[in-house]
Design an enzyme around this catalytic site. Structure first.
Site, short mmCIF file in Angstrom:
data_model
loop_
_atom_site.label_atom_id
_atom_site.label_comp_id
_atom_site.label_asym_id
_atom_site.label_seq_id
_atom_site.Cartn_x
_atom_site.Cartn_y
_atom_site.Cartn_z
N HIS A 155 0.75 -1.28 -0.07
CA HIS A 155 -0.02 -0.17 0.04
C HIS A 155 0.85 1.32 0.01
O HIS A 155 0.27 2.38 -0.26
CB HIS A 155 -1.03 -0.07 1.24
CG HIS A 155 -1.97 -1.01 1.24
ND1 HIS A 155 -3.23 -0.80 0.65
CD2 HIS A 155 -2.15 -2.31 1.15
CE1 HIS A 155 -4.11 -1.52 0.76
NE2 HIS A 155 -3.29 -2.64 1.12
N ASP A 363 3.67 9.44 -0.70
CA ASP A 363 2.42 8.66 -0.37
C ASP A 363 2.15 7.38 -1.32
O ASP A 363 2.35 7.75 -2.52
CB ASP A 363 1.21 9.60 -0.22
CG ASP A 363 0.32 9.15 0.94
OD1 ASP A 363 0.47 7.82 1.43
OD2 ASP A 363 -0.53 9.97 1.57
O1 F6P Z 1 -1.37 2.49 4.57
C1 F6P Z 1 -0.34 2.40 5.55
C2 F6P Z 1 -0.83 1.83 6.69
O2 F6P Z 1 0.65 1.67 7.63
C3 F6P Z 1 -1.60 0.80 6.86
O3 F6P Z 1 -1.00 -0.68 6.69
C4 F6P Z 1 -2.17 0.98 8.22
O4 F6P Z 1 -3.42 0.09 8.43
C5 F6P Z 1 -2.28 2.45 8.30
O5 F6P Z 1 -1.27 2.95 7.56
C6 F6P Z 1 -2.38 2.84 9.53
O6 F6P Z 1 -0.89 2.69 10.22
P1 F6P Z 1 -0.97 2.00 11.42
O7 F6P Z 1 -1.59 0.69 11.46
O8 F6P Z 1 0.39 1.85 12.33
O9 F6P Z 1 -1.80 2.64 12.77
#
Ligand code: F6P
Length: 468
Positions: A155, A363
């Protein structure tokens, strides 16, 4: 139809998901009504790190989750995922500071996840692993004897080979990725970077169809830009409740305009640069004072990681400085909200705003850009100012594309957006809306799963040839 097994670090806990944009929103929309398993971390840190996952059924979906122990959370999540992979993949090599043993913990957690997952798998399952936390999971599954179709989707961005070199254990991670049948990226540029890195680092050979051969391993590679459930989001944004909220917000601004920014609080999102650009604009254009305000939502994120705490302090002081410098008794230049909001108030904010400022420094995709477009009133749409370093810029080329590192360009883009005639706003919006109406969460899922099926069939031929 075969079951789909999604594996992601985070698994949503309930039906109401608060976060804007992001992986969980896209996956929820992508799964739709399809039967499947969603496997991952339950978000808890504790002593109960049992071997088997906790299983909960909800309609066609089974949620299967595991907790992490404190040392696992530290090594796997805070250190290796978020202080090595995250900064390097986003080009912030200066912030790559994992502690010594974290790569081993990262691999151990992946192996633990793989073991627990094998207990739940059925023969024809299609396994789809998500994001940077779980790169080694596929190879671990293969070693445990799982021989079905296995796909991976990243992602976040995949950087150029020179930046990747900053990553400890790069070779092993690339070899892990090559154990999947299909590896998907948000953009063509990221897919190219991956092909190049595998060729340079592992001596992989690029085939004419874009796949890679590394030893006797073949991995298909593609770009699958993630989308929204656009129709559902647009309908929600046009519901009487959201329209009422957005009118209230517009009325509060009188003749003036709102600009909005909605992000997780993260150094990649360019929030500080955006606030500084807004400050410069107010400095250069006194006629806008009292007539333009920025609402910046910065949802708390990864607060146990040092760099994120430092960022929060920086934004607190920056927003306070701008308000102290320009604010009046009846006008607040920056409404800085360090909180999480659910989708309806955000949709109302997008709809009430003349400008959506989506200006990350880097991003993977940025679904907020797409949500902003989906939420607009077609008769009077706002203008999207979008960083050229967001994956979304590859699709949303009708936005005002900016370089978020260039303060003068950011100021100019805001001025251009404010002056844009209604007709041009409508034309740009229409073209972008058509794009996100086509590229949805569902088409993303279908595109990826069809490519996985094709990759799996190709492998079948290769397996038969090897066996013959
Ligand atoms: O999109 C990137 C990402 O790391 C996702 O995998 C994740 O759900 C989101 O950002 C939020 O980050 P975190 O899970 O570290 O809170």
């Amino acid at each position: 139809m075969e079951r789909i097994v999604i594996v992601s670090n985070r698994v949503p806990s309930g039906s109401s998901d608060a976060a804007a944009g992001g992986l969980a929103v896209a996956l929820k929309a992508a799964l739709g009504e399809r039967e499947g398993i969603w496997f991952g971390w339950d978000g808890k840190i504790g002593k109960n790190t049992s071997r088997s996952a906790q299983v909960k059924r909800s309609g066609a979906l089974t949620f299967a989750t595991l907790s992490l122990s404190k040392p696992e959370f530290r090594g796997y999540y805070e250190e290796f995922s978020n202080r090595a992979l995250w900064p390097v993949f986003h080009g912030r090599l200066d912030l790559c500071r994992p502690d010594g043993g974290s790569f081993q913990t990262y691999k151990d957690v992946n192996l633990r996840f793989a073991r627990a997952l094998t207990e739940l798998l059925q023969k024809d399952d299609r396994i789809w692993v998500q994001d940077y936390h779980l790169i080694p999971l596929g190879r671990a599954l293969r070693r445990l004897g799982v021989d079905g179709p296995l796909g991976f989707f990243l992602h976040i961005p995949f950087p150029q080979a020179e930046s990747l070199a900053a990553l400890p254990s790069l070779k092993e991670l690339l070899a892990d990725l090559c154990a999947y049948d299909l590896v998907g990226f948000q953009t063509q540029a990221c897919a190219e970077n991956f092909r190049d890195a595998v060729a340079r680092t592992l001596g992989g050979c690029l085939q004419s169809d874009g796949s890679l051969t590394v030893g006797d391993q073949v991995v298909n590679v593609g770009a699958f830009p993630v989308g929204l459930d656009t129709r559902a989001f647009a309908e929600m944004a046009a519901s009487p409740e959201v329209i009422r909220r957005s009118r209230k917000l517009r009325d509060a601004m009188g003749e003036g305009n709102w600009i909005c920014g909605v992000d997780r609080l993260d150094y990649i999102k360019g929030i500080a640069e955006r606030l500084r650009a807004f400050e410069n604009l107010l400095q250069q254009a006194p006629e806008l004072r009292g007539r333009l305000s920025l609402i910046q939502v910065a949802a708390p994120s990864r607060e146990s990681v040092t760099e994120y705490r430092a960022m929060r302090d920086q934004l607190d002081s920056l927003s306070g400085r701008i308000n102290g410098r320009f604010g009046t008794f009846d006008w607040t230049p920056v409404h800085y909200l360090n909180r999480t909001f659910s989708q309806k108030p955000l949709a109302a904010l997008y709809r009430a705003s003349r400008i959506g400022l989506v200006t990350p420094l880097r991003d993977g995709m940025n679904l907020v850009a797409k949500e902003f477009i989906a939420a607009q009133d077609p008769e009077d749409p706002g203008v999207l100012v979008l960083s050229r370093f967001a994956g979304a810029a590859e699709e949303l080329s009708d936005a005002l594309l900016v370089n978020p590192f260039d303060q003068a360009a950011m100021v100019e883009a805001i001025k251009t957006a404010l002056a844009m005639p209604l007709k041009e706003r409508q034309q740009r919006w229409r073209r972008m809306f058509e794009r996100i109406e086509q590229n949805t969460a569902e088409s993303w899922r279908n595109g990826f799963l069809e490519a996985l099926e094709a990759a799996w069939e190709d492998r079948g031929e290769a397996r038969a040839e090897r066996a013959a």
